[in-house]
Design a protein around this motif. Structure first.
Motif, PDB file in Angstrom:
ATOM      1  N   LEU A   8       0.841  -1.199   0.000  1.00 31.28           N
ATOM      2  CA  LEU A   8       0.000   0.000   0.000  1.00 31.28           C
ATOM      3  C   LEU A   8       0.874   1.247   0.000  1.00 31.28           C
ATOM      4  O   LEU A   8       0.606   2.220  -0.710  1.00 31.28           O
ATOM      5  N   ALA A   9       1.940   1.226   0.791  1.00 32.87           N
ATOM      6  CA  ALA A   9       2.844   2.375   0.864  1.00 32.87           C
ATOM      7  C   ALA A   9       3.479   2.638  -0.497  1.00 32.87           C
ATOM      8  O   ALA A   9       3.523   3.774  -0.974  1.00 32.87           O
ATOM      9  N   LEU A  10       3.957   1.580  -1.127  1.00 29.56           N
ATOM     10  CA  LEU A  10       4.621   1.750  -2.428  1.00 29.56           C
ATOM     11  C   LEU A  10       3.652   2.329  -3.453  1.00 29.56           C
ATOM     12  O   LEU A  10       4.014   3.178  -4.271  1.00 29.56           O
ATOM     13  N   ARG A  11       2.419   1.874  -3.386  1.00 28.36           N
ATOM     14  CA  ARG A  11       1.407   2.383  -4.341  1.00 28.36           C
ATOM     15  C   ARG A  11       1.168   3.873  -4.144  1.00 28.36           C
ATOM     16  O   ARG A  11       1.127   4.639  -5.112  1.00 28.36           O
ATOM     17  N   PHE A  12       1.013   4.307  -2.881  1.00 27.95           N
ATOM     18  CA  PHE A  12       0.759   5.731  -2.643  1.00 27.95           C
ATOM     19  C   PHE A  12       1.955   6.578  -3.095  1.00 27.95           C
ATOM     20  O   PHE A  12       1.791   7.646  -3.683  1.00 27.95           O
ATOM     21  N   ILE A  13       3.154   6.079  -2.811  1.00 30.88           N
ATOM     22  CA  ILE A  13       4.353   6.830  -3.181  1.00 30.88           C
ATOM     23  C   ILE A  13       4.446   6.963  -4.704  1.00 30.88           C
ATOM     24  O   ILE A  13       4.698   8.033  -5.255  1.00 30.88           O
ATOM     25  N   GLN A  14       4.178   5.866  -5.398  1.00 28.95           N
ATOM     26  CA  GLN A  14       4.181   5.905  -6.864  1.00 28.95           C
ATOM     27  C   GLN A  14       3.143   6.904  -7.376  1.00 28.95           C
ATOM     28  O   GLN A  14       3.424   7.702  -8.282  1.00 28.95           O
ATOM     29  N   GLN A  15       1.937   6.865  -6.806  1.00 28.11           N
ATOM     30  CA  GLN A  15       0.875   7.759  -7.299  1.00 28.11           C
ATOM     31  C   GLN A  15       1.244   9.224  -7.114  1.00 28.11           C
ATOM     32  O   GLN A  15       0.936  10.061  -7.958  1.00 28.11           O
ATOM     33  N   MET A  16       1.922   9.524  -6.012  1.00 27.63           N
ATOM     34  CA  MET A  16       2.325  10.928  -5.816  1.00 27.63           C
ATOM     35  C   MET A  16       3.396  11.326  -6.829  1.00 27.63           C
ATOM     36  O   MET A  16       3.301  12.365  -7.466  1.00 27.63           O
ATOM     37  N   ARG A  17       4.391  10.464  -6.998  1.00 22.41           N
ATOM     38  CA  ARG A  17       5.485  10.782  -7.925  1.00 22.41           C
ATOM     39  C   ARG A  17       5.003  10.849  -9.380  1.00 22.41           C
ATOM     40  O   ARG A  17       5.660  11.427 -10.235  1.00 22.41           O
ATOM     41  N   ASP A  18       3.851  10.211  -9.626  1.00 21.15           N
ATOM     42  CA  ASP A  18       3.299  10.160 -10.967  1.00 21.15           C
ATOM     43  C   ASP A  18       2.388  11.353 -11.257  1.00 21.15           C
ATOM     44  O   ASP A  18       2.017  11.597 -12.396  1.00 21.15           O
ATOM     45  N   ALA A  65      12.306   3.527 -10.764  1.00 20.23           N
ATOM     46  CA  ALA A  65      11.218   2.620 -11.165  1.00 20.23           C
ATOM     47  C   ALA A  65       9.925   3.355 -11.467  1.00 20.23           C
ATOM     48  O   ALA A  65       8.975   2.753 -11.985  1.00 20.23           O
ATOM     49  N   ASN A  66       9.874   4.641 -11.162  1.00 20.82           N
ATOM     50  CA  ASN A  66       8.605   5.374 -11.348  1.00 20.82           C
ATOM     51  C   ASN A  66       8.083   5.292 -12.779  1.00 20.82           C
ATOM     52  O   ASN A  66       6.895   5.051 -13.014  1.00 20.82           O
ATOM     53  N   LYS A  67       9.008   5.475 -13.733  1.00 26.57           N
ATOM     54  CA  LYS A  67       8.553   5.546 -15.130  1.00 26.57           C
ATOM     55  C   LYS A  67       8.084   4.197 -15.649  1.00 26.57           C
ATOM     56  O   LYS A  67       7.415   4.106 -16.678  1.00 26.57           O
ATOM     57  N   ASN A  68       8.440   3.138 -14.960  1.00 22.50           N
ATOM     58  CA  ASN A  68       8.048   1.797 -15.407  1.00 22.50           C
ATOM     59  C   ASN A  68       6.703   1.335 -14.851  1.00 22.50           C
ATOM     60  O   ASN A  68       6.289   0.214 -15.106  1.00 22.50           O
TER      61      ASN A  68
END
Lengths: 409, 415
Positions: free
Chosen positions: B239-249, B321-324
């Motif tokens: 869940l943490a990784l998902r939220f972090i990705q969504q913010m960076r995206d 890994a954000n762009k992937n």
């Protein structure tokens, strides 16, 4: 001498450690462990129940398949059956199925579960001679099918070798007593101190019952002619029974010689060591490669520091001094001991029971005798002489009687 | 032993390594934080300091764990609120820590009740020597609804309180997000608009971990009752990784400075947070279970990873890994990867057979005599459930097959 070590059973699993062991189980599709259990205790199913924390369901699986589930959990040579078949062995080592079974049956007892139920009475009655594992299992199966069961036991307690043979550290009396009590509660009527053929006739049993099962076992010690009337000699079965009945009352010397290499001999060896006998030497006819004792028993005995000499046969006895010769090599061995215990097998005593045996078992497979009303089970029937196979035979004998008698009024 | 530079700059502050205690029971006093520094942690987020008049009164017991088979702490539930020591004592501890460990990073977590107390607290912790402020907008078990995650789900309040903190202190400041929200981008943007320099994510997830089946009460039981409270540990990492990705995206947040939090136990967990955009990392649950000493394997493991990746500075790995991660509708759906079953490794348990039939597409057949599975390439959809359930890694990615009528070649696919 202290008896604590003799009376102390090895530690069992806790709720946490049993989950760790159950988690190791691969939960195989085809469950080779279950296929390998003679009593059809179905380890694959009860381990899966443990894995999914259904301990009561696990207890039902064990108990419904095996009326002596807590006993088999402790004494079954699992390495020859379920654990031999375990797929996990290909990764590291087999699941400790006996250990999990012990946890579940202890859980069952602590939860006061009452799983086996007496079947609706069908008006038929069966007499069972002997209350060892085969007789007890036959009784349990018949009772669940609705039969009346009368058990005739020659000793003052039921259980046969379970009660009078297997040492306390391996099978506590409390466990055996509870298992017998369950079968008693199910409706088995046990008469003690009665020897059929002596105190009561077979004819009388047959007159009062629709079938008779002879489950007398091989309870009489064999001896060797060399040791006849030797005051230093005691049989293994007598020794184990004496210790089991009153461990504190047994007087043991410093040096004991045991002759024999089966599980009974290993029980004697370990018992002696646990009772602080300094020197225990066991001379065995078989060489290690052909040993009869289970690996587990042998390993336990060796761990206790018993000296085991394999491949020797006794050739001369002079009081407490025994001379052995190696079966293959030109080698002689003379041992002087304070006490000699013979563990060279047991034989059946079926005097006045009207059946013929050869090598202490029926000459044909199955459980029928020449008399259509009389059946034989346990050690007296052909097949392995382990507790788990006795359970299997007891169940099969009961099912065979049910088939023959029809189970209907 | 390997030696690599794990230092990193985050919101203008230099960290000797990215690993910090998160604001929680593990950083509750001077002695705890000093021990953590001594054992190698790069920074400490001191347990959240509240206003002098907000009294903390904790329950007993206050934790619970989720287990699986014999594995403890798959997840952890915590009912503790913010620091229970008096404000002055907390400030004194901050001062002592900064004096004793001038080269370590000291982060003060604060939580006000209104604009005035947020502003005052910010000034006080700066005066006490903190290097950085973390705003706790996210504790899910506060006894006041004007505090904690009730604030963090309200973007207007987030912005207002960030502005207040910025008025009270010149220190770099990150706002700590609650995951008890559908879209974290909204409060994150509000905080940035309010002057935050970065974001810490995630705080704990509101939870009930277990219910006592006899007493019909959630755990832990406090005088016959229980309460919803924050869940953490390994189970919340995805869940943490998902939220972090969504913010960076999110548009405008592409280079958002993030302090990653949520179930970090191993250097591999840490590397995942870094690759998805975290510059520093915060840990509590694993410390509660194993102690501060886990820092040894976090740092050493991360150094070996840097060496394997040929990286000299940790910052080079941040966000790679954000762009992937792309939207589901943009994924290549033209092919399938058949599983390859290595019969020499296979031990014949049949778990792949069961899972394929009961949970997938009935594509595995079974030879009862040899106890070996075979994949039917036509029925198989390439989901790889079999590969995941195999206990001996006998199943791997095999032949790549183009779906009928699709353009392109199997050889070109990066599986």
């Amino acid at each position: 001498m202290t008896i604590e070590k003799y009376q102390q059973e090895a530690k069992g699993y806790t709720m946490t450690t049993v989950m760790a062991e159950a988690a190791r189980c691969l939960l195989c599709h085809d469950a080779p462990c279950s296929a390998a259990c003679p009593a059809h205790t179905d380890p694959a199913k009860f381990i899966r129940s443990v894995r999914f924390r259904n301990f009561k369901g696990a207890a039902e699986t064990i108990r419904e398949n095996n009326a002596l589930g807590s006993i088999c959990a402790r004494v079954c040579p699992t390495e020859k059956y379920c654990e031999l078949a375990c797929t996990r062995t290909e990764i590291d080592c087999p699941i400790n199925i006996g250990g999990i079974q012990r946890f579940v049956t202890d859980f069952e007892q602590n939860a006061n579960m009452d799983i086996l139920k007496k079947g609706p009475a069908n008006g038929l009655n069966v007499a069972i001679i002997g209350s060892g594992p085969a007789g007890l299992q036959a009784a349990a199966t018949l009772l669940t099918l609705g039969y009346g069961v009368d058990i005739y036991e020659k000793n003052e307690k039921a259980g046969g070798y379970l009660t009078y043979g297997i040492p306390e550290y391996r099978l506590p009396s409390d466990i055996v007593d509870v298992e017998i009590q369950r079968i008693s509660n199910l409706g088995a009527n046990i008469t003690y101190n009665v020897t059929v053929g002596q105190d009561i006739t077979m004819a009388a049993l047959k007159a009062d019952h629709d079938a008779v099962i002879i489950a007398a076992g091989a309870s009489v010690a064999k001896t060797l002619p060399l040791f006849a009337d030797n005051p230093y000699v005691q049989s293994a079965v007598d020794f184990l029974a004496e210790v089991k009945s009153n461990p504190a009352g047994v007087d043991l010397p410093t040096n004991v010689l045991v002759i024999g290499g089966g599980d009974v001999a290993m029980d004697v060896d370990t018992t002696l060591k646990l009772l602080d006998v300094k020197n225990v030497t066991d001379v065995v006819y078989e060489e290690f490669a052909e040993f009869k004792a289970s690996d587990k028993e042998l390993a336990g005995t060796q761990k206790q520091g018993v000296t085991i000499v394999d491949g020797y046969v006794p050739t001369a006895v002079n009081g407490n001094t025994v001379t052995f010769k190696h079966r293959q090599l030109n080698s002689e061995l003379t041992i002087e001991a304070d006490k000699i215990i013979l563990a060279v097998g047991q034989q059946a005593d079926v005097t006045n029971l009207g059946i013929e045996l050869e090598n202490n078992e029926l000459t044909h497979g199955g459980f029928h005798t020449a008399d259509p009303k009389v059946f034989v089970t346990g050690d007296l029937a052909q097949g392995d002489k382990t507790v788990v196979v006795a359970v299997q035979k007891g169940k099969q004998t009961a099912e065979e009687i049910h088939r023959v008698l029809g189970g209907q009024n | 032993m390997i030696k690599k530079d794990l230092s990193i700059d985050f919101m203008g502050v230099h960290f000797e390594n990215p690993f910090c205690l998160s604001s929680s029971p593990v950083g509750n006093c001077y002695e705890m934080c000093a021990k953590a520094y001594d054992e190698g942690w790069g920074g400490v987020v001191f347990k959240t300091i509240g206003p002098a008049d907000f009294e903390i009164d904790e329950v007993s017991p206050r934790f619970d764990e989720l287990t699986k088979e014999d594995t403890p702490f798959v997840g952890f539930k915590n009912m503790e609120q913010i620091a229970e020591h008096p404000l002055e004592e907390n400030l004194a501890d901050l001062r002592r820590l900064k004096d004793a460990y001038p080269n370590k990073v000291l982060i003060a977590s604060i939580m006000g009740t209104n604009e005035q107390t947020w502003e005052e607290l910010a000034g006080m912790v700066e005066a006490a020597g903190a290097d950085m402020i973390e705003m706790n907008l996210s504790c899910p078990q506060m006894t006041s609804h004007a505090m904690g995650s009730d604030v963090g789900t309200n973007p207007e309040l987030c912005k207002k309180y960030c502005e207040a903190v910025k008025r009270g202190s010149k220190l770099p400041m990150m706002a700590k997000m609650t995951p008890n929200i559908t879209d974290m981008v909204i409060p994150a943007k509000a905080c940035m608009a309010g002057g935050a320099d970065g974001i810490a994510a995630i705080n704990t997830v509101k939870s009930i971990a277990n219910v006592d089946l006899d007493r019909k009460i959630g755990l832990p039981i406090i005088n016959g009752k229980s309460s919803i409270s924050g869940f953490s540990g390994k189970a919340v990492k995805p869940l943490a990784l998902r939220f972090i990705q969504q913010m960076r995206d999110a548009e405008g947040l592409e280079n958002l400075p993030i302090s990653g939090i949520g179930g970090i136990e191993t250097w591999e967990d840490a590397a995942e947070f870094i690759l998805l955009g975290s510059s520093t990392l915060q840990v509590t649950t694993a410390i509660m279970q194993y102690g501060y000493r886990i820092i040894e394997d976090l740092t050493n493991g991360l150094m070996h990873y840097m060496a394997e990746q040929g990286v000299e500075h940790l910052s080079e790995l941040v966000g790679l890994a954000n762009k992937n991660m792309i939207p589901a509708e943009k994924l290549d759906r033209d092919y399938k990867v058949l599983p390859y079953i290595d019969w020499d490794k296979c031990i014949g348990c049949g778990r792949c057979l069961i899972s394929c039939f009961d949970g997938a597409h009935q594509a595995i057949t079974w030879d009862e005599a040899t106890r070996r599975p075979t994949v039917d390439p036509d029925r198989c959809v390439g989901c790889h459930l079999c590969k995941l359930v195999c206990p001996v890694d006998a199943i791997s990615a095999g032949e790549v097959v183009m779906k009928a009528g699709r353009v392109g070649t199997a050889a070109s696919k990066q599986i």
